[in-house]
Scaffold this motif. Structure first.
Motif, PDB file in Angstrom:
ATOM      1  N   HIS A 258      -4.885  -1.664   3.544  1.00 36.16           N
ATOM      2  CA  HIS A 258      -3.473  -1.563   3.913  1.00 36.16           C
ATOM      3  C   HIS A 258      -2.618  -1.217   2.702  1.00 36.16           C
ATOM      4  N   SER A 259      -2.911  -1.842   1.557  1.00 38.39           N
ATOM      5  CA  SER A 259      -2.152  -1.572   0.328  1.00 38.39           C
ATOM      6  C   SER A 259      -2.283  -0.121  -0.112  1.00 38.39           C
ATOM      7  N   GLN A 260      -3.471   0.446   0.084  1.00 38.33           N
ATOM      8  CA  GLN A 260      -3.667   1.848  -0.275  1.00 38.33           C
ATOM      9  C   GLN A 260      -2.794   2.756   0.578  1.00 38.33           C
ATOM     10  N   HIS A 261      -2.663   2.426   1.852  1.00 41.56           N
ATOM     11  CA  HIS A 261      -1.787   3.216   2.728  1.00 41.56           C
ATOM     12  C   HIS A 261      -0.327   3.067   2.290  1.00 41.56           C
ATOM     13  N   MET A 262       0.062   1.845   1.920  1.00 42.68           N
ATOM     14  CA  MET A 262       1.428   1.601   1.452  1.00 42.68           C
ATOM     15  C   MET A 262       1.697   2.355   0.161  1.00 42.68           C
ATOM     16  N   ALA A 263       0.705   2.375  -0.723  1.00 40.51           N
ATOM     17  CA  ALA A 263       0.848   3.113  -1.981  1.00 40.51           C
ATOM     18  C   ALA A 263       1.005   4.605  -1.716  1.00 40.51           C
ATOM     19  N   GLY A 264       0.306   5.102  -0.703  1.00 39.83           N
ATOM     20  CA  GLY A 264       0.422   6.513  -0.353  1.00 39.83           C
ATOM     21  C   GLY A 264       1.820   6.868   0.124  1.00 39.83           C
ATOM     22  N   VAL A 265       2.420   5.994   0.937  1.00 45.31           N
ATOM     23  CA  VAL A 265       3.788   6.231   1.407  1.00 45.31           C
ATOM     24  C   VAL A 265       4.768   6.165   0.238  1.00 45.31           C
ATOM     25  N   MET A 266       4.564   5.193  -0.663  1.00 41.71           N
ATOM     26  CA  MET A 266       5.433   5.098  -1.836  1.00 41.71           C
ATOM     27  C   MET A 266       5.332   6.345  -2.698  1.00 41.71           C
ATOM     28  N   GLU A 267       4.119   6.854  -2.853  1.00 44.52           N
ATOM     29  CA  GLU A 267       3.926   8.065  -3.650  1.00 44.52           C
ATOM     30  C   GLU A 267       4.671   9.243  -3.031  1.00 44.52           C
ATOM     31  N   GLU A 268       4.619   9.366  -1.709  1.00 42.33           N
ATOM     32  CA  GLU A 268       5.343  10.454  -1.056  1.00 42.33           C
ATOM     33  C   GLU A 268       6.850  10.266  -1.170  1.00 42.33           C
TER      34      GLU A 268
ATOM     35  N   GLN B   6       3.837  -1.503   8.577  1.00 46.40           N
ATOM     36  CA  GLN B   6       4.252  -2.909   8.609  1.00 46.40           C
ATOM     37  C   GLN B   6       3.834  -3.570   9.920  1.00 46.40           C
ATOM     38  N   GLU B   7       3.879  -2.817  11.020  1.00 42.22           N
ATOM     39  CA  GLU B   7       3.414  -3.351  12.301  1.00 42.22           C
ATOM     40  C   GLU B   7       1.896  -3.552  12.272  1.00 42.22           C
ATOM     41  N   ASP B   8       1.191  -2.588  11.692  1.00 43.90           N
ATOM     42  CA  ASP B   8      -0.264  -2.683  11.596  1.00 43.90           C
ATOM     43  C   ASP B   8      -0.700  -3.881  10.766  1.00 43.90           C
TER      44      ASP B   8
ATOM     45  N   GLY C  72      -7.046 -21.572  13.470  1.00 47.48           N
ATOM     46  CA  GLY C  72      -5.932 -21.266  12.581  1.00 47.48           C
ATOM     47  C   GLY C  72      -6.294 -21.205  11.126  1.00 47.48           C
ATOM     48  N   GLU C  73      -7.587 -21.274  10.822  1.00 52.53           N
ATOM     49  CA  GLU C  73      -8.013 -21.180   9.427  1.00 52.53           C
ATOM     50  C   GLU C  73      -8.087 -19.710   9.012  1.00 52.53           C
ATOM     51  N   CYS C  74      -7.848 -19.449   7.737  1.00 48.23           N
ATOM     52  CA  CYS C  74      -7.803 -18.068   7.240  1.00 48.23           C
ATOM     53  C   CYS C  74      -9.148 -17.640   6.660  1.00 48.23           C
ATOM     54  N   GLU C  75      -9.654 -16.536   7.141  1.00 47.23           N
ATOM     55  CA  GLU C  75     -10.843 -15.942   6.554  1.00 47.23           C
ATOM     56  C   GLU C  75     -10.439 -15.079   5.363  1.00 47.23           C
ATOM     57  N   ASN C  76     -11.416 -14.647   4.589  1.00 47.81           N
ATOM     58  CA  ASN C  76     -11.154 -13.733   3.483  1.00 47.81           C
ATOM     59  C   ASN C  76     -10.679 -12.389   4.039  1.00 47.81           C
ATOM     60  N   ALA C  77      -9.493 -11.952   3.604  1.00 56.47           N
ATOM     61  CA  ALA C  77      -8.916 -10.710   4.137  1.00 56.47           C
ATOM     62  C   ALA C  77      -8.740  -9.647   3.058  1.00 56.47           C
ATOM     63  N   ASP C  78      -9.426  -9.783   1.937  1.00 53.46           N
ATOM     64  CA  ASP C  78      -9.233  -8.861   0.821  1.00 53.46           C
ATOM     65  C   ASP C  78      -9.481  -7.409   1.213  1.00 53.46           C
ATOM     66  N   GLU C  79     -10.566  -7.167   1.939  1.00 59.69           N
ATOM     67  CA  GLU C  79     -10.915  -5.780   2.258  1.00 59.69           C
ATOM     68  C   GLU C  79      -9.861  -5.095   3.130  1.00 59.69           C
ATOM     69  N   PRO C  80      -9.450  -5.686   4.260  1.00 63.91           N
ATOM     70  CA  PRO C  80      -8.415  -5.021   5.064  1.00 63.91           C
ATOM     71  C   PRO C  80      -7.067  -4.965   4.371  1.00 63.91           C
ATOM     72  N   LEU C  81      -6.746  -5.991   3.578  1.00 62.53           N
ATOM     73  CA  LEU C  81      -5.472  -5.968   2.851  1.00 62.53           C
ATOM     74  C   LEU C  81      -5.471  -4.886   1.774  1.00 62.53           C
ATOM     75  N   ASP C  82      -6.603  -4.704   1.108  1.00 58.80           N
ATOM     76  CA  ASP C  82      -6.701  -3.640   0.106  1.00 58.80           C
ATOM     77  C   ASP C  82      -6.529  -2.273   0.763  1.00 58.80           C
TER      78      ASP C  82
ATOM     79  N   VAL D  69       0.229  -2.423  -5.059  1.00 58.65           N
ATOM     80  CA  VAL D  69       1.493  -1.806  -4.666  1.00 58.65           C
ATOM     81  C   VAL D  69       2.623  -2.808  -4.459  1.00 58.65           C
ATOM     82  N   SER D  70       2.294  -4.046  -4.145  1.00 55.97           N
ATOM     83  CA  SER D  70       3.309  -5.028  -3.741  1.00 55.97           C
ATOM     84  C   SER D  70       4.471  -5.194  -4.730  1.00 55.97           C
ATOM     85  N   PRO D  71       4.212  -5.276  -6.050  1.00 61.34           N
ATOM     86  CA  PRO D  71       5.321  -5.498  -6.981  1.00 61.34           C
ATOM     87  C   PRO D  71       6.396  -4.415  -6.943  1.00 61.34           C
ATOM     88  N   PHE D  72       6.053  -3.225  -6.518  1.00 59.21           N
ATOM     89  CA  PHE D  72       7.023  -2.140  -6.520  1.00 59.21           C
ATOM     90  C   PHE D  72       7.994  -2.224  -5.344  1.00 59.21           C
ATOM     91  N   PHE D  73       7.617  -2.963  -4.310  1.00 61.91           N
ATOM     92  CA  PHE D  73       8.509  -3.119  -3.166  1.00 61.91           C
ATOM     93  C   PHE D  73       9.488  -4.274  -3.371  1.00 61.91           C
TER      94      PHE D  73
END
Length: 248
Positions: free
Chosen positions: A189-199, A161-163, A177-187, A73-77
């Motif tokens: 979150h992206s699905q929720h963002m895509a849903g708002v864009m669709e609406e 965006q707050e979430d 301060g090291e970053c763990e793999n966040a693919d699953e929660p980010l994916d 979804v990111s490229p559309f924003f």
């Protein structure tokens, strides 16, 4: 996986480029149709067909956006094909539906301070200056309903965006301060963002249909769509000019 993501980005870029080229073609058709109907007998059936074709194109475009946004979804924003000016005024990956309604007021002369007449040569003096009281009542009702739905979607986007900070990011930071793999929660979150864009796209589509298929007469609808596309290209040209100035 990387190859699949690259393919998605290329398809998104191709979609945007194809859509922009189609806008040029449609503007030419609309201007020709408006000129023919100003200088000769009005063929309302032909005008309705043209309006419906343009609405169908918009529906196809939003359907393809939805399909691609469910993958990424990111490229559309912040589309790479858009200028920085265009991207700065986006509302949930597109125009505010209420701006479609404000354009009617400007074209009809109801917004006397609007500067739209500076570049909509000839269009502002057309049939959109002859809207009936019934049409204005319908427009006012549509505006109120559309703004309420916009506010609801804006609130939902703000919550997402707050979430983003509270959940995917904060939960995946290690103590050092090291970053763990966040693919699953980010994916997720992206699905929720895509849903708002669709609406949001559905609201844009619904608002446009109400304007050009229900409220406006065919001749008015053609003039309205031509004006909307001229504005779109003006913003694009202004954005390109400013980007060149700031990149030199």
């Amino acid at each position: 996986m990387a190859s699949s993501k690259n393919t998605d980005r290329k398809e998104e870029q191709c979609l945007q480029e194809t859509w922009l080229n189609l806008q040029h073609e449609e503007l030419t058709e609309l201007e020709q149709a408006a000129a023919q109907n100003r200088n000769g007998p009005k063929d309302e059936h032909k005008l309705r067909q043209l309006i419906q074709k343009i609405v169908n194109h918009f529906q196809d475009y939003t359907n393809n956006r939805t399909r691609l946004a469910r993958k990424d979804v990111s490229p559309f924003f912040a589309p790479a094909s858009g200028t920085t000016l265009e991207n700065s005024v986006l509302w949930i990956a597109g125009c505010r539906p209420s701006s479609f309604i404000r354009l009617i007021y400007a074209l009809s002369g109801m917004e006397t301070e609007s500067h739209i007449s500076q570049f909509l040569e000839g269009i502002k003096s057309g049939d959109l200056r002859e809207l009936t009281s019934k049409q204005f009542t319908m427009i006012d009702e549509l505006q109120g309903k559309t703004i309420r739905e916009e506010r609801n979607l804006t609130t939902r986007l703000a919550s997402l965006q707050e979430d983003m900070v509270d959940q995917p990011l904060a939960s995946k930071m290690k103590k050092k301060g090291e970053c763990e793999n966040a693919d699953e929660p980010l994916d997720k979150h992206s699905q929720h963002m895509a849903g708002v864009m669709e609406e949001a796209d559905e609201l844009r589509m619904k608002t446009l249909k109400e304007i050009v298929l229900t409220i406006l007469e065919p001749v008015q609808g053609v003039e309205y769509l031509a004006a909307a596309k001229k504005i779109r290209f003006c913003v694009y040209q202004w954005g390109k000019k400013r980007d060149r100035e700031h990149s030199d």
